[in-house]
Design a protein around this motif. Sequence first.
Motif, PDB file in Angstrom:
ATOM      1  N   GLY A   1      -7.025   6.593  -3.933  1.00 21.15           N
ATOM      2  CA  GLY A   1      -8.050   5.565  -3.810  1.00 21.15           C
ATOM      3  C   GLY A   1      -7.488   4.163  -3.943  1.00 21.15           C
ATOM      4  O   GLY A   1      -6.288   3.944  -4.025  1.00 21.15           O
ATOM      5  N   GLU A   2      -8.381   3.224  -3.943  1.00 18.26           N
ATOM      6  CA  GLU A   2      -7.995   1.820  -4.030  1.00 18.26           C
ATOM      7  C   GLU A   2      -7.568   1.455  -5.443  1.00 18.26           C
ATOM      8  O   GLU A   2      -7.834   2.178  -6.393  1.00 18.26           O
TER       9      GLU A   2
ATOM     10  N   SER B   1      -4.349   2.627   2.015  1.00 16.96           N
ATOM     11  CA  SER B   1      -4.935   2.455   0.692  1.00 16.96           C
ATOM     12  C   SER B   1      -3.834   2.186  -0.332  1.00 16.96           C
ATOM     13  O   SER B   1      -2.691   2.613  -0.166  1.00 16.96           O
TER      14      SER B   1
ATOM     15  N   ALA C   1       0.847  -1.194   0.000  1.00 18.38           N
ATOM     16  CA  ALA C   1       0.000   0.000   0.000  1.00 18.38           C
ATOM     17  C   ALA C   1       0.882   1.244   0.000  1.00 18.38           C
ATOM     18  O   ALA C   1       1.887   1.307   0.701  1.00 18.38           O
TER      19      ALA C   1
END
Length: 195
Positions: free
Chosen positions: A99-100, A94, A88
């Motif tokens: 964002g993801e 995340s 991450a």
Amino acid sequence: MNINFNKSRGLVPVIIQDNRTLQVLMLGYMNEEAFEKTKQEGIVTFFSRSKNRLWTKGEESGNFLTVKSIDTDCDRDTVLIKAIPENAVCHTGSFSCFGEKNAKGFLYELEEKINQRIDEKAEDSYTYSLFQRGINKMAQKVGEEAVELVIEAKDNNDDLFKNEAADLLYHYLILLKAKNLSLADIEEVLMKRNK
């Protein structure tokens, strides 16, 4: 590479992009020293404005960014680094500070994983076992998956259709590897056709 560090008080913005999927991961800033360290070590180092010092991304978390390429914009005052994230990227946990992880571009990540399993001769891998069976078996599997996709296209079950489409793409990537080709090679053909 000649970067204009003088335009904005010695710091230039640096966009970090996932080398495989091209998803934007984060934005940071570099001074000349951080840029040189990044080039030398192959790990992204920023100049932290809040800490007022060099800061290697991942120095505390272990989530390093391994540099694959470095480019500048046309004015030479913004840097684009394509990197492989260790994990991450965002401090929130995340995948990206924006964002993801999204599915767009994932085929390149999958292609890399398929190539890795074949190159490493992963004995417990379906991918490698199919590859070992030879080009005829791989081509036959692509044909079977294509027929299954056509059959599902005639029905109204989108889930089954999507699964067959995924199976076809997966087996197609294995076949590309067997032919020593890549998705980028096929994209290049499509780009030429688009002209």
